[in-house]
Enzyme design. Structure first.
Site, short mmCIF file in Angstrom:
data_model
loop_
_atom_site.label_atom_id
_atom_site.label_comp_id
_atom_site.label_asym_id
_atom_site.label_seq_id
_atom_site.Cartn_x
_atom_site.Cartn_y
_atom_site.Cartn_z
N ALA A 75 0.64 -1.12 0.10
CA ALA A 75 0.11 0.00 -0.12
C ALA A 75 1.04 1.31 -0.14
CB ALA A 75 -1.00 0.17 1.31
N THR A 76 1.96 1.11 0.72
CA THR A 76 2.88 2.39 0.55
C THR A 76 3.01 2.85 -0.95
OG1 THR A 76 3.88 1.96 2.61
CG2 THR A 76 5.12 3.30 1.28
N GLN A 183 -6.64 -1.03 5.22
CA GLN A 183 -7.23 -1.72 6.48
C GLN A 183 -8.67 -2.20 6.37
OE1 GLN A 183 -5.82 -2.17 9.47
NE2 GLN A 183 -3.80 -1.12 9.09
N ALA A 204 -1.52 -6.91 0.80
CA ALA A 204 -1.90 -8.42 1.25
C ALA A 204 -1.67 -8.72 2.67
CB ALA A 204 -0.92 -9.51 0.61
N THR A 243 9.63 -7.30 -12.65
CA THR A 243 9.53 -8.68 -12.67
C THR A 243 8.41 -9.05 -11.80
OG1 THR A 243 11.70 -9.22 -13.51
CG2 THR A 243 10.26 -11.34 -12.78
N CYS A 328 3.82 4.12 16.51
CA CYS A 328 3.81 4.25 14.96
C CYS A 328 4.45 5.40 14.71
CB CYS A 328 2.41 4.50 14.79
SG CYS A 328 1.32 2.90 15.20
#
Ligand SMILES: *Cc1c(COP(=O)(O)O)cnc(C)c1O
Length: 394
Positions: A75-76, A183, A204, A243, A328
């Site tokens: 996601a980053t 999320q 994932a 790839t 965080c």
């Protein structure tokens, strides 16, 4: 008692790979190891078929077309590609973007980079419940706005934003709308045939798949123009060269397939566990839930405790793996809780507890009892010396 300690209750940080997902990935490491781009032999074609199948599974979970899915490393990267890619492709139209102060750092830091490159960004504060008000969002949109970016589910407090309404406000004005859904998969239904969303970031490893693989949904009609951020080879229709990691992609496809299939049963089961935990903690003096409890995913509990030495509590929680939202943020204070209007002290004294697929009722009962005892110890000052035992590697 045959409980295995410590108990993992940090499923918003990452999840275990579901054994079914790991099993499906394995043959693509040492058996079907061909390059999916090698069309000249069976090794390559077998890998390409697996990639196609996984693309179909990701598209199915979103009710999208397989051709709208671009593989990324997570996601980053998807947030970077969506935001930088859209800003670059649309700079002739305007250079203003709108987002929330409570977004993930992968969005906020990307926005900061764009600001150094001549873009202007409006960072909106949500209400005390963590939800952005539609009129506030609408008022921030300008003639030169090219992109709005709002997460579907917040990673710290689990609140669900009304991205349907926010996206509609963007679409009325011809503004692209990006949603970070890292999320959300497997926790809330996502229907791209109905949602006015142009770009959506996926990963994932928050949905029982492997780390290091994700995807960006990019709408095909109306077509979203993006500038690639990774060049070389022209994979993924030129949007993301490199790839394809077949085993990782197979893992993402399988974990999303399972998520779609099991969500209707899993969400109520996990909600019952989360509520069981909250019911055993809610009478603790001074405890408050951060963010709306109603518009919130089923597995998230985020509470502030108003403790004198909250840091000693975290250090003493050796039997359960939870997160202090402080961990965080490099500043040591949650930017999300501060954006909700909390003072630094409340933002520091918070616990994020996130239940997952593999947690049991027995674990929840143990965790609740254990937490209560430790919080009482902390209040009574009995944990003071414990913090001295913890190495302070900054
Ligand atoms: C975890 C997370 C990310 C980062 O995802 P990666 O796949 O680890 O790069 C981005 N946004 C949100 C909301 C997240 O929870």
């Amino acid at each position: 008692m045959n409980l295995k300690l410590p108990i993992y209750l940090d499923n918003a940080a990452t999840t275990a790979v579901d054994p079914r997902v790991a099993e499906k990935m394995l043959p693509y490491l040492s058996e079907h190891y061909g390059n999916p781009a090698s069309g000249t032999h069976g090794f390559g074609r077998t890998a390409a078929r697996a990639v196609d199948e996984a693309r179909g599974e990701v598209a199915t979970l979103l009710n999208a077309d397989a051709g709208e899915i671009v593989w990324t490393s997570g996601a980053t990267e998807s947030n970077n590609l969506a935001i930088k890619g859209a800003a670059l492709a649309n700079q002739a139209r305007g250079r203003h973007l709108v987002t929330l102060k409570t977004e993930h750092k992968a969005v906020l830091d990307t926005m900061k980079v764009l600001e150094t490159q001549g873009c202007t960004v409006t960072y909106l504060a949500p209400g005390a419940d963590g939800l952005i008000d539609l009129d506030t969002f609408r008022a921030a949109l300008r003639p030169d706005t090219i992109l709005g970016s709002v997460m579907l589910v917040n990673n710290e407090i689990g609140v669900i934003q009304d991205v349907a309404a926010l996206g509609a406000a963007c679409r009325e004005r011809g503004i692209l709308f990006h949603v970070d859904a890292a999320q959300a998969t497997g926790k809330v239904p996502i229907d791209m045939a109905r949602l006015p969303v142009d770009l959506m970031s996926l990963t994932a490893h928050k949905t029982y798949g492997p780390k290091g693989i994700g995807a960006l949904y990019a709408r095909s009609a109306p077509h979203v123009r993006l500038e690639a951020q990774m060049h070389g080879g022209g994979h993924e229709r030129g949007l993301r060269s490199g790839t394809l990691p077949t085993h990782q992609i197979v893992g993402l496809g399988e974990c999303f397939r399972i998520a779609g299939e099991e969500m209707p049963l899993e969400v109520p089961r996990i909600r019952a566990l989360r509520d069981r935990l909250w019911n055993r903690l809610r009478d603790l003096p001074g405890i408050v839930v951060n963010g709306s409890m109603e518009r919130r995913i089923a597995n998230n509990l985020n509470v502030s405790l108003r403790l004198e030495r909250g840091d000693t509590l975290m250090a003493a929680l050796t039997d359960i793996a939870v997160s202090s939202t402080a961990a965080c943020d490099s500043s040591g204070v949650s930017h999300v809780l501060q954006a909700l209007g909390n003072d630094a002290d409340a933002a520091r004294n918070s616990l994020r507890i996130t239940v997952g697929r593999f947690n049991t009722e027995e674990e929840i009962d143990y965790a609740a009892h254990y937490l209560r005892r430790r919080i009482e110890d902390c209040r009574a000052g009995r944990l003071r010396n414990l913090s001295d035992l913890v190495p302070t590697n900054s």
